[in-house]
Design a protein around this motif. Structure first.
Motif, PDB file in Angstrom:
ATOM      1  N   LEU A 100       0.843  -1.204   0.000  1.00  0.00           N
ATOM      2  CA  LEU A 100       0.000   0.000   0.000  1.00  0.00           C
ATOM      3  C   LEU A 100       0.877   1.252   0.000  1.00  0.00           C
ATOM      4  O   LEU A 100       0.568   2.256  -0.644  1.00  0.00           O
ATOM      5  CB  LEU A 100      -0.943   0.004   1.216  1.00  0.00           C
ATOM      6  N   GLY A 101       2.006   1.172   0.721  1.00  0.00           N
ATOM      7  CA  GLY A 101       2.951   2.295   0.724  1.00  0.00           C
ATOM      8  C   GLY A 101       3.502   2.554  -0.674  1.00  0.00           C
ATOM      9  O   GLY A 101       3.611   3.703  -1.117  1.00  0.00           O
ATOM     10  N   ASP A 102       3.815   1.472  -1.400  1.00  0.00           N
ATOM     11  CA  ASP A 102       4.304   1.622  -2.784  1.00  0.00           C
ATOM     12  C   ASP A 102       3.221   2.274  -3.650  1.00  0.00           C
ATOM     13  O   ASP A 102       3.498   3.165  -4.458  1.00  0.00           O
ATOM     14  CB  ASP A 102       4.648   0.255  -3.396  1.00  0.00           C
ATOM     15  N   LEU A 103       1.984   1.811  -3.451  1.00  0.00           N
ATOM     16  CA  LEU A 103       0.878   2.322  -4.264  1.00  0.00           C
ATOM     17  C   LEU A 103       0.699   3.829  -4.056  1.00  0.00           C
ATOM     18  O   LEU A 103       0.622   4.602  -5.019  1.00  0.00           O
ATOM     19  CB  LEU A 103      -0.414   1.570  -3.884  1.00  0.00           C
ATOM     20  N   VAL A 104       0.644   4.263  -2.792  1.00  0.00           N
ATOM     21  CA  VAL A 104       0.391   5.698  -2.570  1.00  0.00           C
ATOM     22  C   VAL A 104       1.613   6.542  -2.958  1.00  0.00           C
ATOM     23  O   VAL A 104       1.466   7.692  -3.365  1.00  0.00           O
ATOM     24  CB  VAL A 104      -0.058   6.016  -1.112  1.00  0.00           C
ATOM     25  N   SER A 105       2.792   5.944  -2.851  1.00  0.00           N
ATOM     26  CA  SER A 105       3.985   6.716  -3.242  1.00  0.00           C
ATOM     27  C   SER A 105       3.999   6.963  -4.742  1.00  0.00           C
ATOM     28  O   SER A 105       4.573   7.950  -5.214  1.00  0.00           O
ATOM     29  CB  SER A 105       5.266   5.974  -2.836  1.00  0.00           C
ATOM     30  N   SER A 106       3.352   6.060  -5.486  1.00  0.00           N
ATOM     31  CA  SER A 106       3.327   6.250  -6.945  1.00  0.00           C
ATOM     32  C   SER A 106       2.296   7.303  -7.345  1.00  0.00           C
ATOM     33  O   SER A 106       2.270   7.740  -8.486  1.00  0.00           O
ATOM     34  CB  SER A 106       2.995   4.921  -7.641  1.00  0.00           C
ATOM     35  N   ASP A 107       1.431   7.692  -6.425  1.00  0.00           N
ATOM     36  CA  ASP A 107       0.401   8.698  -6.739  1.00  0.00           C
ATOM     37  C   ASP A 107       0.129   9.579  -5.516  1.00  0.00           C
ATOM     38  O   ASP A 107      -0.706   9.252  -4.668  1.00  0.00           O
ATOM     39  CB  ASP A 107      -0.899   7.989  -7.173  1.00  0.00           C
ATOM     40  N   PRO A 108       0.829  10.726  -5.438  1.00  0.00           N
ATOM     41  CA  PRO A 108       0.678  11.581  -4.251  1.00  0.00           C
ATOM     42  C   PRO A 108      -0.735  12.117  -4.066  1.00  0.00           C
ATOM     43  O   PRO A 108      -1.084  12.590  -2.979  1.00  0.00           O
ATOM     44  CB  PRO A 108       1.647  12.748  -4.527  1.00  0.00           C
ATOM     45  N   SER A 109      -1.581  12.039  -5.109  1.00  0.00           N
ATOM     46  CA  SER A 109      -2.938  12.581  -4.959  1.00  0.00           C
ATOM     47  C   SER A 109      -3.882  11.595  -4.271  1.00  0.00           C
ATOM     48  O   SER A 109      -5.012  11.946  -3.934  1.00  0.00           O
ATOM     49  CB  SER A 109      -3.511  12.964  -6.330  1.00  0.00           C
ATOM     50  N   LEU A 110      -3.413  10.354  -4.064  1.00  0.00           N
ATOM     51  CA  LEU A 110      -4.301   9.363  -3.435  1.00  0.00           C
ATOM     52  C   LEU A 110      -4.441   9.650  -1.942  1.00  0.00           C
ATOM     53  O   LEU A 110      -3.436   9.740  -1.231  1.00  0.00           O
ATOM     54  CB  LEU A 110      -3.718   7.962  -3.599  1.00  0.00           C
ATOM     55  N   HIS A 111      -5.667   9.735  -1.478  1.00  0.00           N
ATOM     56  CA  HIS A 111      -5.908   9.916  -0.045  1.00  0.00           C
ATOM     57  C   HIS A 111      -5.791   8.574   0.687  1.00  0.00           C
ATOM     58  O   HIS A 111      -5.920   7.512   0.087  1.00  0.00           O
ATOM     59  CB  HIS A 111      -7.290  10.519   0.186  1.00  0.00           C
ATOM     60  N   ILE A 112      -5.576   8.688   1.988  1.00  0.00           N
ATOM     61  CA  ILE A 112      -5.419   7.499   2.841  1.00  0.00           C
ATOM     62  C   ILE A 112      -6.270   7.719   4.085  1.00  0.00           C
ATOM     63  O   ILE A 112      -6.307   8.833   4.619  1.00  0.00           O
ATOM     64  CB  ILE A 112      -3.936   7.347   3.281  1.00  0.00           C
ATOM     65  N   GLN A 113      -6.970   6.677   4.538  1.00  0.00           N
ATOM     66  CA  GLN A 113      -7.684   6.793   5.821  1.00  0.00           C
ATOM     67  C   GLN A 113      -7.414   5.542   6.646  1.00  0.00           C
ATOM     68  O   GLN A 113      -7.320   4.436   6.118  1.00  0.00           O
ATOM     69  CB  GLN A 113      -9.190   7.000   5.607  1.00  0.00           C
ATOM     70  N   THR A 114      -7.288   5.740   7.934  1.00  0.00           N
ATOM     71  CA  THR A 114      -7.090   4.599   8.824  1.00  0.00           C
ATOM     72  C   THR A 114      -7.474   5.008  10.242  1.00  0.00           C
ATOM     73  O   THR A 114      -7.922   6.133  10.473  1.00  0.00           O
ATOM     74  CB  THR A 114      -5.631   4.078   8.738  1.00  0.00           C
ATOM     75  N   HIS A 115      -7.363   4.043  11.175  1.00  0.00           N
ATOM     76  CA  HIS A 115      -7.639   4.339  12.591  1.00  0.00           C
ATOM     77  C   HIS A 115      -6.319   4.398  13.344  1.00  0.00           C
ATOM     78  O   HIS A 115      -5.370   3.698  13.010  1.00  0.00           O
ATOM     79  CB  HIS A 115      -8.476   3.220  13.223  1.00  0.00           C
ATOM     80  N   ILE A 116      -6.299   5.208  14.394  1.00  0.00           N
ATOM     81  CA  ILE A 116      -5.100   5.257  15.229  1.00  0.00           C
ATOM     82  C   ILE A 116      -5.475   5.500  16.683  1.00  0.00           C
ATOM     83  O   ILE A 116      -6.394   6.280  16.985  1.00  0.00           O
ATOM     84  CB  ILE A 116      -4.125   6.366  14.743  1.00  0.00           C
ATOM     85  N   SER A 117      -4.808   4.783  17.566  1.00  0.00           N
ATOM     86  CA  SER A 117      -4.797   5.108  18.991  1.00  0.00           C
ATOM     87  C   SER A 117      -6.190   5.410  19.551  1.00  0.00           C
ATOM     88  O   SER A 117      -6.420   6.439  20.172  1.00  0.00           O
ATOM     89  CB  SER A 117      -3.890   6.342  19.166  1.00  0.00           C
ATOM     90  N   GLU A 118      -7.075   4.417  19.363  1.00  0.00           N
ATOM     91  CA  GLU A 118      -8.461   4.613  19.796  1.00  0.00           C
ATOM     92  C   GLU A 118      -8.699   4.018  21.177  1.00  0.00           C
ATOM     93  O   GLU A 118      -9.435   4.575  21.989  1.00  0.00           O
ATOM     94  CB  GLU A 118      -9.379   3.949  18.745  1.00  0.00           C
ATOM     95  N   ASN A 119      -8.045   2.855  21.427  1.00  0.00           N
ATOM     96  CA  ASN A 119      -8.375   2.066  22.607  1.00  0.00           C
ATOM     97  C   ASN A 119      -7.068   1.500  23.173  1.00  0.00           C
ATOM     98  O   ASN A 119      -6.187   1.096  22.416  1.00  0.00           O
ATOM     99  CB  ASN A 119      -9.337   0.955  22.129  1.00  0.00           C
ATOM    100  N   ARG A 120      -6.971   1.458  24.494  1.00  0.00           N
ATOM    101  CA  ARG A 120      -5.687   1.047  25.117  1.00  0.00           C
ATOM    102  C   ARG A 120      -5.273  -0.371  24.704  1.00  0.00           C
ATOM    103  O   ARG A 120      -4.094  -0.614  24.429  1.00  0.00           O
ATOM    104  CB  ARG A 120      -5.803   1.126  26.635  1.00  0.00           C
ATOM    105  N   SER A 121      -6.222  -1.315  24.646  1.00  0.00           N
ATOM    106  CA  SER A 121      -5.851  -2.692  24.269  1.00  0.00           C
ATOM    107  C   SER A 121      -5.394  -2.729  22.813  1.00  0.00           C
ATOM    108  O   SER A 121      -4.472  -3.473  22.450  1.00  0.00           O
ATOM    109  CB  SER A 121      -7.027  -3.647  24.424  1.00  0.00           C
ATOM    110  N   GLU A 122      -6.049  -1.940  21.987  1.00  0.00           N
ATOM    111  CA  GLU A 122      -5.662  -1.864  20.571  1.00  0.00           C
ATOM    112  C   GLU A 122      -4.215  -1.369  20.450  1.00  0.00           C
ATOM    113  O   GLU A 122      -3.409  -1.911  19.679  1.00  0.00           O
ATOM    114  CB  GLU A 122      -6.617  -0.898  19.848  1.00  0.00           C
ATOM    115  N   ILE A 123      -3.883  -0.336  21.213  1.00  0.00           N
ATOM    116  CA  ILE A 123      -2.538   0.249  21.124  1.00  0.00           C
ATOM    117  C   ILE A 123      -1.483  -0.782  21.544  1.00  0.00           C
ATOM    118  O   ILE A 123      -0.470  -0.971  20.866  1.00  0.00           O
ATOM    119  CB  ILE A 123      -2.441   1.517  22.001  1.00  0.00           C
TER     120      ILE A 123
END
Ligand code: GUN
Ligand code: ZN
Length: 465
Positions: free
Chosen positions: A225-248
């Motif tokens: 996925l990193g290779d894919l977005v690096s080939s196209d800087p206009s591509l947006h990315i969404q993800t989750h981060i640091s929501e819940n202590r067990s998840e972290i």
């Protein structure tokens, strides 16, 4: 050309949203605001139009009790979770995903199920006043194409992504391999790019790369996925981060070589100015600095954070640090598809943080440990969201050259509308624009959103004939 005349509330800055009342706002045939003139008197409308060289115009006057604001921007929601809305409050994140969420999302393996469910889901977000929406689909290519098609046909501005997830998920709801995940993602991008951009030539629906969260993505998948977005800087990315202590804790155990959760995404080149990070409740100082440096944005989803017992994000601190913040409904972690609900919960969240801070010790920052003002709440719901989507040059406020993505709000109780403006407001002397806005934000609902415009086209609202 259409010219709107009346009260226009423009959250261009955090403090001066009042400045735009009684404006003439000119929208050209492509839905772009050509000019905006503030503080116009009734008697001067014709003269102002003549000065601007306008001959063939349709003047749309707003009545007392009606005003225009920029459309709401939902920076984070899950379309296939809407059927679950209002359930699951007894669980925290990881159990909730396993017991409530994955079983529902798995049903979208069937395109027919998606075709039946998605029109109503998208229509609800539009009528709630969301003119731009960042949608997570399920992991399925077919049903996420269906979602993109429906959003496109209904005229909403949106980012649509299919989840990438090839590990730590049940057998019945996991991609076979990083290659399958990448291949389906590329097919979705091609499909969305093939949708007609319309008369303005600006595509309203755009693809977004959607690694569900670090836990559900293997290293090879994140690398690809990193290779894919690096080939196209206009591509947006969404993800989750640091929501819940067990998840972290789990995420850190999977990537021991990374210093922090944010560093995981950064190490795979997934953290950049068009990355949208949902939640960000428990960030370490170093992570805040990294997110700021990369100019990634945070989607604050307070209703979900309360509902799933995740915590309260320190939004004031992020704003003080200059980190971009917008609002998200995070359905069905959140129990409402309306950004009005996110606004109310963001207000409460900021008040709780303020109350928990040392009593009497006002923070030195502008926002940290202080409750969010009405202007700040409106800002987060509109221009803040536009910044998080890296679209602030096009939407989020009214200015020459920006697209007319807007809501006509009506607080009068006419024609069965929801009356926020009865005799009591007369007595209380609260018929000012400020008071109308405050009442709408805290007591209004979709009955008060008469028209929903995207790129100058009315696509929904209670008053649409
Ligand atoms: N983290 C990974 N997936 C999800 C999801 O669907 N909702 C929320 N709130 N957090 C997540
Ligand atoms: Zn989410």
């Amino acid at each position: 050309m259409q010219v709107f005349y009346g009260s226009v509330i423009n959250p261009e800055t955090l403090t001066s949203y009042k400045a735009s009342s009684n404006a003439l706002l000119a929208v050209n045939a492509q839905g772009i605001v050509e000019w905006i003139v503030h503080d116009v008197q009734d008697s001067l409308i014709q003269e102002t139009l003549l000065q601007k060289g306008c001959i063939e115009v349709e003047v749309i006057p707003l009545k007392d009790g009606q005003f225009i604001i920029p459309g709401f921007i939902d920076t984070h929601t899950h379309a296939p979770q809407l059927p679950n809305i209002g359930t699951g409050a007894q669980y925290e994140l990881l159990d909730w995903l396993e017991k409530i969420t994955f079983p529902m999302e798995a049903k979208f393996a069937d395109d027919k199920f998606a075709e039946a469910a998605y029109p109503e889901i998208v229509r609800r977000t539009i009528n709630a006043g969301t003119t731009t929406c960042c949608y997570y689909g399920s992991l399925h290519l077919g049903s996420t194409k269906v979602l993109a098609d429906i959003v496109h046909s209904l005229g909403q501005r949106a980012f649509v992504g299919k989840c990438n997830m090839d590990r730590n998920s049940p057998d019945y709801y996991r991609e076979d391999s990083p290659e399958t995940s990448l291949c389906d993602t590329q097919k979705l991008i091609a499909h969305i790019h093939s949708l007609d951009a319309g008369s303005s030539g600006i595509p309203l629906v755009r693809p977004i790369i959607t690694p569900r969260f670090a836990i559900s993505c293997s290293n090879p998948l994140l690398t690809q996925l990193g290779d894919l977005v690096s080939s196209d800087p206009s591509l947006h990315i969404q993800t989750h981060i640091s929501e819940n202590r067990s998840e972290i804790t789990f995420a850190k155990s999977l990537f021991p070589e990374c210093k922090s959760y944010a560093a995981v995404y950064d190490s795979f080149r997934l953290l950049r100015r068009n990355t949208i990070l949902a939640h960000a409740i428990h960030l370490e100082d170093e992570e805040m600095a990294l997110i700021k440096e990369r100019q990634a944005g945070i989607s604050h989803c307070p209703a979900s954070n309360f509902h799933l017992n995740s915590g309260i994000a320190p939004i004031g601190e992020y704003l003080d640090k200059g980190i971009k913040v917008g609002l998200g409904t995070d359905v069905s972690g959140g129990y409402s598809p309306s950004i009005l609900n996110a606004i109310r919960n963001a207000s409460i969240a900021s008040k709780i943080r303020a109350m928990q801070a040392n009593v009497g010790a006002k923070s030195s920052g502008q926002f940290k440990n202080n409750q969010l003002s009405i202007a700040s709440l409106l800002y987060l719901a509109t221009l803040g969201g536009a910044q998080v989507c890296d679209l602030e040059d096009h939407i989020g406020s009214f200015g020459p050259g920006k697209s007319f993505d807007a809501l006509v709000v009506d607080v009068r109780g006419v024609a069965g509308n929801h009356n926020l403006w009865g005799a009591d407001s007369e007595i209380a002397g609260t018929k000012s624009l400020d008071a109308m806005l405050e009442r709408f934000l805290f007591c209004g609902d979709e009955r008060n959103i008469s028209m929903v415009y995207v790129q100058g086209r009315c696509i929904g609202g209670a008053g649409r004939s």
